[in-house]
Design a protein around this motif. Structure first.
Motif, PDB file in Angstrom:
ATOM      1  N   VAL A  34       0.826  -1.208   0.000  1.00  0.00           N
ATOM      2  CA  VAL A  34       0.000   0.000   0.000  1.00  0.00           C
ATOM      3  C   VAL A  34       0.863   1.262   0.000  1.00  0.00           C
ATOM      4  CG1 VAL A  34      -0.181   0.178   2.535  1.00  0.00           C
ATOM      5  CG2 VAL A  34      -2.022   1.105   1.094  1.00  0.00           C
ATOM      6  N   GLY A  35       0.305   2.327  -0.530  1.00  0.00           N
ATOM      7  CA  GLY A  35       0.921   3.657  -0.412  1.00  0.00           C
ATOM      8  C   GLY A  35       2.091   3.869  -1.353  1.00  0.00           C
ATOM      9  N   GLY A  36       3.129   4.498  -0.806  1.00  0.00           N
ATOM     10  CA  GLY A  36       4.268   4.954  -1.604  1.00  0.00           C
ATOM     11  C   GLY A  36       4.874   3.903  -2.530  1.00  0.00           C
ATOM     12  N   ILE A  50       8.740  -0.266   2.070  1.00  0.00           N
ATOM     13  CA  ILE A  50       7.610  -1.118   1.680  1.00  0.00           C
ATOM     14  C   ILE A  50       6.640  -1.198   2.851  1.00  0.00           C
ATOM     15  CG2 ILE A  50       6.913  -3.446   1.019  1.00  0.00           C
ATOM     16  CD1 ILE A  50       9.614  -3.768  -0.346  1.00  0.00           C
ATOM     17  N   ASP A  51       5.424  -0.706   2.628  1.00  0.00           N
ATOM     18  CA  ASP A  51       4.381  -0.782   3.651  1.00  0.00           C
ATOM     19  C   ASP A  51       3.303  -1.739   3.175  1.00  0.00           C
ATOM     20  OD1 ASP A  51       5.629   1.189   5.219  1.00  0.00           O
ATOM     21  OD2 ASP A  51       4.704   2.782   4.049  1.00  0.00           O
ATOM     22  N   LEU A  52       2.722  -2.462   4.135  1.00  0.00           N
ATOM     23  CA  LEU A  52       1.629  -3.368   3.794  1.00  0.00           C
ATOM     24  C   LEU A  52       0.422  -3.090   4.665  1.00  0.00           C
ATOM     25  CD1 LEU A  52       4.449  -5.436   3.653  1.00  0.00           C
ATOM     26  CD2 LEU A  52       2.689  -6.631   2.355  1.00  0.00           C
ATOM     27  N   ARG A 121     -10.447   6.220   4.480  1.00  0.00           N
ATOM     28  CA  ARG A 121      -9.933   7.161   5.482  1.00  0.00           C
ATOM     29  C   ARG A 121      -8.557   7.714   5.100  1.00  0.00           C
ATOM     30  NH1 ARG A 121      -6.096   5.701   8.961  1.00  0.00           N
ATOM     31  NH2 ARG A 121      -6.671   7.185  10.581  1.00  0.00           N
ATOM     32  N   ARG A 122      -8.035   7.282   3.968  1.00  0.00           N
ATOM     33  CA  ARG A 122      -6.764   7.843   3.489  1.00  0.00           C
ATOM     34  C   ARG A 122      -7.027   9.214   2.864  1.00  0.00           C
ATOM     35  NH1 ARG A 122      -2.627   3.962   3.782  1.00  0.00           N
ATOM     36  NH2 ARG A 122      -3.490   2.024   4.593  1.00  0.00           N
ATOM     37  N   ASP A 123      -5.952   9.963   2.583  1.00  0.00           N
ATOM     38  CA  ASP A 123      -6.174  11.359   2.217  1.00  0.00           C
ATOM     39  C   ASP A 123      -6.454  11.601   0.734  1.00  0.00           C
ATOM     40  OD1 ASP A 123      -3.546  10.624   1.763  1.00  0.00           O
ATOM     41  OD2 ASP A 123      -2.661  12.180   3.036  1.00  0.00           O
ATOM     42  N   LEU A 167      -3.904  18.543   9.156  1.00  0.00           N
ATOM     43  CA  LEU A 167      -2.600  18.338   8.526  1.00  0.00           C
ATOM     44  C   LEU A 167      -2.745  18.075   7.025  1.00  0.00           C
ATOM     45  CD1 LEU A 167       0.425  18.092   9.462  1.00  0.00           C
ATOM     46  CD2 LEU A 167       0.131  15.627   9.181  1.00  0.00           C
ATOM     47  N   ARG A 168      -3.915  17.603   6.633  1.00  0.00           N
ATOM     48  CA  ARG A 168      -4.126  17.276   5.210  1.00  0.00           C
ATOM     49  C   ARG A 168      -3.967  18.487   4.307  1.00  0.00           C
ATOM     50  NH1 ARG A 168      -9.033  13.266   6.925  1.00  0.00           N
ATOM     51  NH2 ARG A 168      -7.664  11.600   7.675  1.00  0.00           N
ATOM     52  N   VAL A 169      -4.149  19.682   4.846  1.00  0.00           N
ATOM     53  CA  VAL A 169      -3.885  20.893   4.057  1.00  0.00           C
ATOM     54  C   VAL A 169      -2.408  20.912   3.650  1.00  0.00           C
ATOM     55  CG1 VAL A 169      -3.737  23.414   4.141  1.00  0.00           C
ATOM     56  CG2 VAL A 169      -5.750  22.251   5.068  1.00  0.00           C
ATOM     57  N   LEU A 170      -1.542  20.663   4.611  1.00  0.00           N
ATOM     58  CA  LEU A 170      -0.111  20.678   4.311  1.00  0.00           C
ATOM     59  C   LEU A 170       0.265  19.513   3.416  1.00  0.00           C
ATOM     60  CD1 LEU A 170       1.399  21.657   7.780  1.00  0.00           C
ATOM     61  CD2 LEU A 170       0.490  23.092   5.969  1.00  0.00           C
ATOM     62  N   ARG A 171      -0.376  18.369   3.639  1.00  0.00           N
ATOM     63  CA  ARG A 171      -0.102  17.199   2.801  1.00  0.00           C
ATOM     64  C   ARG A 171      -0.544  17.448   1.357  1.00  0.00           C
ATOM     65  NH1 ARG A 171       1.232  12.397   5.302  1.00  0.00           N
ATOM     66  NH2 ARG A 171       0.075  11.146   3.813  1.00  0.00           N
ATOM     67  N   PHE A 172      -1.637  18.168   1.194  1.00  0.00           N
ATOM     68  CA  PHE A 172      -2.101  18.509  -0.159  1.00  0.00           C
ATOM     69  C   PHE A 172      -0.977  19.214  -0.932  1.00  0.00           C
ATOM     70  CE2 PHE A 172      -4.130  21.670  -3.013  1.00  0.00           C
ATOM     71  CZ  PHE A 172      -4.861  20.821  -3.833  1.00  0.00           C
ATOM     72  N   PHE A 173      -0.341  20.178  -0.268  1.00  0.00           N
ATOM     73  CA  PHE A 173       0.726  20.912  -0.959  1.00  0.00           C
ATOM     74  C   PHE A 173       1.998  20.068  -1.056  1.00  0.00           C
ATOM     75  CE2 PHE A 173      -2.151  24.248   0.533  1.00  0.00           C
ATOM     76  CZ  PHE A 173      -2.413  24.859  -0.693  1.00  0.00           C
ATOM     77  N   ARG A 174       2.253  19.220  -0.050  1.00  0.00           N
ATOM     78  CA  ARG A 174       3.418  18.343  -0.132  1.00  0.00           C
ATOM     79  C   ARG A 174       3.300  17.401  -1.336  1.00  0.00           C
ATOM     80  NH1 ARG A 174       5.146  12.624   1.763  1.00  0.00           N
ATOM     81  NH2 ARG A 174       4.063  12.878   3.753  1.00  0.00           N
ATOM     82  N   PHE A 175       2.142  16.762  -1.491  1.00  0.00           N
ATOM     83  CA  PHE A 175       2.003  15.816  -2.601  1.00  0.00           C
ATOM     84  C   PHE A 175       1.917  16.535  -3.945  1.00  0.00           C
ATOM     85  CE2 PHE A 175       1.060  13.008   0.963  1.00  0.00           C
ATOM     86  CZ  PHE A 175       1.863  11.923   0.628  1.00  0.00           C
ATOM     87  N   LEU A 212       9.187  20.074   5.780  1.00  0.00           N
ATOM     88  CA  LEU A 212      10.513  19.668   5.309  1.00  0.00           C
ATOM     89  C   LEU A 212      10.396  18.625   4.198  1.00  0.00           C
ATOM     90  CD1 LEU A 212      12.452  19.667   8.698  1.00  0.00           C
ATOM     91  CD2 LEU A 212      12.763  21.249   6.786  1.00  0.00           C
ATOM     92  N   ARG A 213       9.369  17.787   4.266  1.00  0.00           N
ATOM     93  CA  ARG A 213       9.178  16.812   3.181  1.00  0.00           C
ATOM     94  C   ARG A 213       8.731  17.516   1.907  1.00  0.00           C
ATOM     95  NH1 ARG A 213       6.516  11.398   5.746  1.00  0.00           N
ATOM     96  NH2 ARG A 213       7.282  10.405   3.856  1.00  0.00           N
ATOM     97  N   LEU A 214       7.952  18.567   2.050  1.00  0.00           N
ATOM     98  CA  LEU A 214       7.593  19.363   0.866  1.00  0.00           C
ATOM     99  C   LEU A 214       8.858  19.980   0.272  1.00  0.00           C
ATOM    100  CD1 LEU A 214       4.682  21.900   0.537  1.00  0.00           C
ATOM    101  CD2 LEU A 214       6.939  22.457  -0.306  1.00  0.00           C
TER     102      LEU A 214
END
Ligand code: ATP
Ligand code: MG
Length: 398
Positions: A34-36, A50-52, A121-123, A167-175, A212-214
């Motif tokens: 899942v994910g990345g 690797i995430d599962l 429930r994921r973003d 936090l999803r606001v910041l994640r929106f711009f990060r992604f 910092l990730r952004l």
């Protein structure tokens, strides 16, 4: 089913991965990547961790792994996460979850065995991509199409999703910085703007991590400008200078992005570090990168550049040269010098001063400073014997 409904990449066949999947299957645990790792494989990029996602409670997952003699650490068992370690590689396994309660900052979750509930429930749509062990994709919100279009799209109603976790606001711009292509998703952007004034409730640590990730993205400036436009930095980075210096810095860095240095390019005050509760080490480095005392003069001759490099130390000198985007001079030459030259050590020490009959005290340090100034002014050419001679001369004069 077309070939496009499957992914395949060498990492999926790695012995450690096969061993993990076999242990889970044997223990009756359904698992999907899942994910990345799925997202990056679809993009043809190298994967990170690797995430599962798994469909049984963490205790069952731990039993299945232990039965196969796989090391497992309960890293976040309350939230459903355990970490398996095989051949020193960590794999995060998280039980499918649903939100029970949200307050805009953190969620209370319950476990479920429903993949769609977990996905919901994921973003963002492309963060809810799963792949079964044989590579079959589960993509309930058409995240693949959004990924291909460079569109960061909230799952469900953006305002509601942001109210659940700001936090999803910041994640929106990060992604967006990492995977977006213009134009930015209008609905998501508008929702971020509407909710921007509420970001103060977040914890500094979560904000700093996202920021910092952004900034670590190859070209973060457009997304940062969008963030400023949305007001999403008003609370956490009110001193943000915009992206003019950042853009120039990114052009100078080559393929060695440094998020903290990039932060120094958009702020002017060390107060930022305190507000974001950066680590002591990060705070100190940010201060050094911003302090007027450490300004570099890039248009000096090679002796002057060596002297500055010596005084600041190589890594800070490089930071300052890269950040001095308005300074005249040949920054490439200054950088090349720093990368090829190792500042020497002063050939004399305090012990040499004492041997000349001086008593321990401030005077010793002053004499050492004086001989160091002389040695730097001579472009570091004086050897130990010459430095000792100069030291004797200074002591006699003192
Ligand atoms: P990266 O490769 O940068 O780590 P990632 O997609 O793995 O990207 P993470 O922040 O590690 O991003 O989160 C892992 C996954 O967990 C995300 O893909 C997303 O599905 C989910 N997730 C993480 N944080 C949130 C959140 N605040 N709201 C909703 N879902 C989230
Ligand atoms: Mg991740």
């Amino acid at each position: 089913m077309t070939a496009h409904d499957k992914i395949h990449a060498p990492w999926m066949d790695a012995p450690a991965v096969r061993r993990l999947l076999a242990a889970l299957a044997h223990g009756g645990v359904g698992a999907r990547f899942v994910g990345g790792c799925v997202r990056d494989t679809l993009l043809g990029r190298a994967i990170g961790d690797i995430d599962l996602a798994v469909d049984k409670p963490p205790e069952t997952v731990m039993r299945a792994l232990e039965a196969a003699a796989i090391k497992v650490v309960p890293t976040g068992i309350k939230h459903g996460t355990v970490t398996a370690v095989i051949e020193r590689r960590p794999f995060e396994l998280t039980t499918l979850r649903r939100d029970v309660e949200t307050d805009g900052r953190r969620a209370v979750v319950a476990f479920t065995d429903d993949w769609l509930v977990d996905a919901s429930r994921r973003d963002f749509t492309f963060n809810a991509l799963y792949a079964s062990p044989d590579g079959r994709l589960f993509d309930p919100f058409d995240g693949r199409a959004d990924l291909a279009a460079g569109r960061v799209r909230f799952i469900g109603d953006a305002d509601r999703r942001i109210e659940e976790d700001r936090l999803r606001v910041l994640r929106f711009f990060r992604f967006n910085a990492w995977f977006g292509r213009p134009p930015i998703d209008g609905e998501g952007f508008a929702a971020c703007r509407r909710n921007a004034a509420t970001l103060g409730a977040l914890s500094a640590e979560r904000v700093a991590k996202e920021l910092l990730r952004l900034l670590a993205a190859p070209e973060p400036a457009d997304s940062l400008d969008a963030m400023v436009e949305a007001g999403a930095l008003d609370h956490w980075l009110p001193e943000c200078l915009g992206t003019r210096i950042l853009r120039a810095l990114v052009g100078r860095e080559g393929d060695q992005p440094d998020p903290l240095r990039r932060l120094a390019a958009i702020v002017a005050t060390p107060a930022t570090a305190r507000r974001l509760r950066l680590s002591t080490q990060e705070t100190l480095r940010l201060e050094l990168m911003l302090s007027p005392e450490n300004a570099v003069q890039v248009d000096g001759d090679v002796r002057s550049l060596r002297a500055q490099n010596y005084r600041l130390g190589t890594s800070l000198f490089i930071d300052r040269v890269l950040l001095a985007v308005d300074a005249p001079g040949d920054w490439r030459a200054a950088l090349a010098l720093a990368r090829s030259w190792t500042p020497p050590d002063l050939p004399v020490t305090g012990a040499d001063v004492l041997k000349l009959g001086m008593k321990p005290g401030r005077k010793v340090g002053d004499l050492l400073d004086a001989v160091e100034q002389w040695w730097i002014a001579g472009d570091f050419t004086a050897d130990r014997a010459s430095c000792l001679a100069e030291l004797r001369r200074l002591v006699a004069d003192a």
